[in-house]
Design a protein around this motif. Structure first.
Motif, PDB file in Angstrom:
ATOM      1  N   GLN A  95       0.876  -1.002   0.412  1.00 56.97           N
ATOM      2  CA  GLN A  95      -0.181   0.330   0.182  1.00 56.97           C
ATOM      3  C   GLN A  95       0.632   1.433   0.095  1.00 56.97           C
ATOM      4  O   GLN A  95       0.494   2.038  -0.657  1.00 56.97           O
ATOM      5  CB  GLN A  95      -1.380  -0.379   1.242  1.00 56.97           C
ATOM      6  N   TRP A  96       1.430   0.703   0.657  1.00 56.24           N
ATOM      7  CA  TRP A  96       2.956   2.242   1.145  1.00 56.24           C
ATOM      8  C   TRP A  96       3.130   2.450  -0.757  1.00 56.24           C
ATOM      9  O   TRP A  96       3.630   4.145  -1.144  1.00 56.24           O
ATOM     10  CB  TRP A  96       3.848   2.173   1.479  1.00 56.24           C
ATOM     11  N   MET A  97       3.592   1.332  -1.581  1.00 60.80           N
ATOM     12  CA  MET A  97       4.296   1.333  -2.483  1.00 60.80           C
ATOM     13  C   MET A  97       3.630   2.808  -3.474  1.00 60.80           C
ATOM     14  O   MET A  97       3.554   3.460  -4.381  1.00 60.80           O
ATOM     15  CB  MET A  97       4.646   0.390  -3.103  1.00 60.80           C
ATOM     16  N   GLU A  98       2.217   2.316  -3.946  1.00 63.87           N
ATOM     17  CA  GLU A  98       1.219   2.907  -4.383  1.00 63.87           C
ATOM     18  C   GLU A  98       0.766   4.011  -3.973  1.00 63.87           C
ATOM     19  O   GLU A  98       0.969   4.734  -5.464  1.00 63.87           O
ATOM     20  CB  GLU A  98      -0.100   1.896  -3.994  1.00 63.87           C
ATOM     21  N   HIS A  99       1.320   4.330  -3.025  1.00 60.96           N
ATOM     22  CA  HIS A  99       0.679   5.674  -2.524  1.00 60.96           C
ATOM     23  C   HIS A  99       1.593   6.403  -2.653  1.00 60.96           C
ATOM     24  O   HIS A  99       1.329   7.736  -2.907  1.00 60.96           O
ATOM     25  CB  HIS A  99       0.233   5.169  -0.822  1.00 60.96           C
ATOM     26  N   ALA A 100       2.748   6.030  -2.116  1.00 66.80           N
ATOM     27  CA  ALA A 100       4.101   6.902  -2.454  1.00 66.80           C
ATOM     28  C   ALA A 100       4.144   7.865  -4.161  1.00 66.80           C
ATOM     29  O   ALA A 100       4.862   8.740  -3.919  1.00 66.80           O
ATOM     30  CB  ALA A 100       5.188   6.473  -2.055  1.00 66.80           C
ATOM     31  N   LYS A 101       3.817   6.256  -4.953  1.00 61.26           N
ATOM     32  CA  LYS A 101       3.161   6.963  -6.428  1.00 61.26           C
ATOM     33  C   LYS A 101       2.986   8.369  -6.744  1.00 61.26           C
ATOM     34  O   LYS A 101       2.873   9.585  -7.699  1.00 61.26           O
ATOM     35  CB  LYS A 101       2.884   5.984  -7.038  1.00 61.26           C
ATOM     36  N   SER A 102       2.108   8.471  -5.546  1.00 60.61           N
ATOM     37  CA  SER A 102       1.224  10.116  -5.843  1.00 60.61           C
ATOM     38  C   SER A 102       1.751  11.324  -5.074  1.00 60.61           C
ATOM     39  O   SER A 102       1.028  12.360  -4.748  1.00 60.61           O
ATOM     40  CB  SER A 102      -0.180   9.744  -5.577  1.00 60.61           C
ATOM     41  N   LEU A 103       2.595  10.499  -4.204  1.00 57.00           N
ATOM     42  CA  LEU A 103       3.089  12.566  -2.690  1.00 57.00           C
ATOM     43  C   LEU A 103       4.167  12.990  -4.035  1.00 57.00           C
ATOM     44  O   LEU A 103       4.951  12.466  -4.627  1.00 57.00           O
ATOM     45  CB  LEU A 103       4.632  11.627  -2.231  1.00 57.00           C
ATOM     46  N   VAL A 104       3.922  14.171  -3.837  1.00 55.68           N
ATOM     47  CA  VAL A 104       4.815  15.795  -4.415  1.00 55.68           C
ATOM     48  C   VAL A 104       4.567  16.270  -3.022  1.00 55.68           C
ATOM     49  O   VAL A 104       4.828  16.118  -2.016  1.00 55.68           O
ATOM     50  CB  VAL A 104       3.314  16.075  -5.047  1.00 55.68           C
ATOM     51  N   PRO A 105       6.114  17.103  -3.816  1.00 55.56           N
ATOM     52  CA  PRO A 105       6.473  18.223  -2.064  1.00 55.56           C
ATOM     53  C   PRO A 105       5.806  19.246  -1.728  1.00 55.56           C
ATOM     54  O   PRO A 105       4.529  19.642  -1.980  1.00 55.56           O
ATOM     55  CB  PRO A 105       7.330  18.591  -3.080  1.00 55.56           C
ATOM     56  N   ASP A 106       5.479  19.216  -0.610  1.00 50.91           N
ATOM     57  CA  ASP A 106       4.291  20.432   0.258  1.00 50.91           C
ATOM     58  C   ASP A 106       4.626  21.781   0.085  1.00 50.91           C
ATOM     59  O   ASP A 106       6.412  21.993  -0.663  1.00 50.91           O
ATOM     60  CB  ASP A 106       4.743  20.272   1.440  1.00 50.91           C
ATOM     61  N   ALA A 107       3.975  22.530  -0.201  1.00 51.60           N
ATOM     62  CA  ALA A 107       4.315  23.884  -0.645  1.00 51.60           C
ATOM     63  C   ALA A 107       5.425  24.325   0.556  1.00 51.60           C
ATOM     64  O   ALA A 107       5.179  24.028   2.091  1.00 51.60           O
ATOM     65  CB  ALA A 107       2.891  24.680  -0.335  1.00 51.60           C
ATOM     66  N   ILE A 135       4.350  25.553   4.463  1.00 50.20           N
ATOM     67  CA  ILE A 135       2.772  24.699   5.372  1.00 50.20           C
ATOM     68  C   ILE A 135       2.780  24.516   6.561  1.00 50.20           C
ATOM     69  O   ILE A 135       1.348  24.695   6.527  1.00 50.20           O
ATOM     70  CB  ILE A 135       2.119  23.856   3.801  1.00 50.20           C
ATOM     71  N   MET A 136       3.689  24.001   7.062  1.00 51.96           N
ATOM     72  CA  MET A 136       3.463  23.973   8.310  1.00 51.96           C
ATOM     73  C   MET A 136       3.208  25.259   9.605  1.00 51.96           C
ATOM     74  O   MET A 136       2.973  24.523  10.653  1.00 51.96           O
ATOM     75  CB  MET A 136       4.284  22.746   9.537  1.00 51.96           C
ATOM     76  N   ASN A 137       4.136  26.024   8.696  1.00 51.94           N
ATOM     77  CA  ASN A 137       4.124  27.068   9.795  1.00 51.94           C
ATOM     78  C   ASN A 137       3.078  28.460   9.119  1.00 51.94           C
ATOM     79  O   ASN A 137       2.991  29.660   9.844  1.00 51.94           O
ATOM     80  CB  ASN A 137       5.785  27.882   9.875  1.00 51.94           C
ATOM     81  N   ALA A 138       2.744  28.394   8.404  1.00 55.32           N
ATOM     82  CA  ALA A 138       1.530  29.641   7.521  1.00 55.32           C
ATOM     83  C   ALA A 138       0.363  30.262   8.862  1.00 55.32           C
ATOM     84  O   ALA A 138       0.134  28.628   9.629  1.00 55.32           O
ATOM     85  CB  ALA A 138       0.341  29.478   6.491  1.00 55.32           C
ATOM     86  N   ARG A 139       0.513  30.961   9.054  1.00 53.12           N
ATOM     87  CA  ARG A 139      -0.463  31.627   9.310  1.00 53.12           C
ATOM     88  C   ARG A 139      -2.226  31.524   8.738  1.00 53.12           C
ATOM     89  O   ARG A 139      -2.201  32.707   7.893  1.00 53.12           O
ATOM     90  CB  ARG A 139      -0.700  33.001  10.449  1.00 53.12           C
ATOM     91  N   LEU A 140      -3.382  31.857   9.195  1.00 54.47           N
ATOM     92  CA  LEU A 140      -4.723  31.924   8.436  1.00 54.47           C
ATOM     93  C   LEU A 140      -5.219  33.444   8.427  1.00 54.47           C
ATOM     94  O   LEU A 140      -4.857  33.850   9.565  1.00 54.47           O
ATOM     95  CB  LEU A 140      -5.789  30.984   9.039  1.00 54.47           C
ATOM     96  N   SER A 141      -5.174  34.177   7.788  1.00 57.06           N
ATOM     97  CA  SER A 141      -5.414  35.752   7.926  1.00 57.06           C
ATOM     98  C   SER A 141      -6.773  35.765   6.744  1.00 57.06           C
ATOM     99  O   SER A 141      -6.645  34.979   5.894  1.00 57.06           O
ATOM    100  CB  SER A 141      -3.920  36.889   7.115  1.00 57.06           C
TER     101      SER A 141
END
Length: 95
Positions: free
Chosen positions: A10-22, A25-31
Motif C-alpha cells: 500500500q505504501w509503494m502505491e501511495h508513494a507514487k502520488s506524493l508531491v512536495p509540500d508547499a 505549509i506547516m508554519n503558515a498563519r491563516l488570515s
C-alpha cells in the motif's frame, strides 16, 4: 512515519502520488479566515507526523467551537481508511 498503518505494498502505491509540500505549509498563519461557519478538525489516533498533542493545538487554533472527529489510522487516512473519512464528510455535508 506517514504510512505507519499501511502494508509495504500500500505504501509503494501511495508513494507514487506524493508531491512536495508547499514551502511554509506547516508554519503558515491563516488570515481572513471566515467566522460563523462550522469547522470540523479530523485527526488520526495513530498519526506520527501530527501526534495528539500537536493535533490538540492545531484544533484549538481554529477556535472554541470546532467539531472534533478522530479516525483510528495513521497520517494517510485518506488512503488507509477512505471509508471512515468519507463517512465523516458525508455526515457533515448531510447536516
Amino acid at each position: 512515519m506517514f504510512g505507519n498503518d499501511l502494508t509495504p505494498e500500500q505504501w509503494m502505491e501511495h508513494a507514487k502520488s506524493l508531491v512536495p509540500d508547499a514551502v511554509g505549509i506547516m508554519n503558515a498563519r491563516l488570515s481572513g479566515y471566515p467566522t460563523g461557519i462550522p469547522i470540523t478538525y479530523v485527526n488520526m489516533s495513530r498519526d506520527v507526523p501530527v501526534p495528539p498533542e500537536l493535533a490538540e493545538q492545531m484544533a484549538a487554533n481554529l477556535g472554541a467551537n470546532v467539531n472534533r472527529r478522530t479516525i483510528d489510522a495513521g497520517h494517510t487516512s485518506w488512503f488507509s481508511q477512505p471509508g471512515a473519512l468519507a463517512n465523516i464528510i458525508n455526515e457533515l455535508v448531510g447536516d
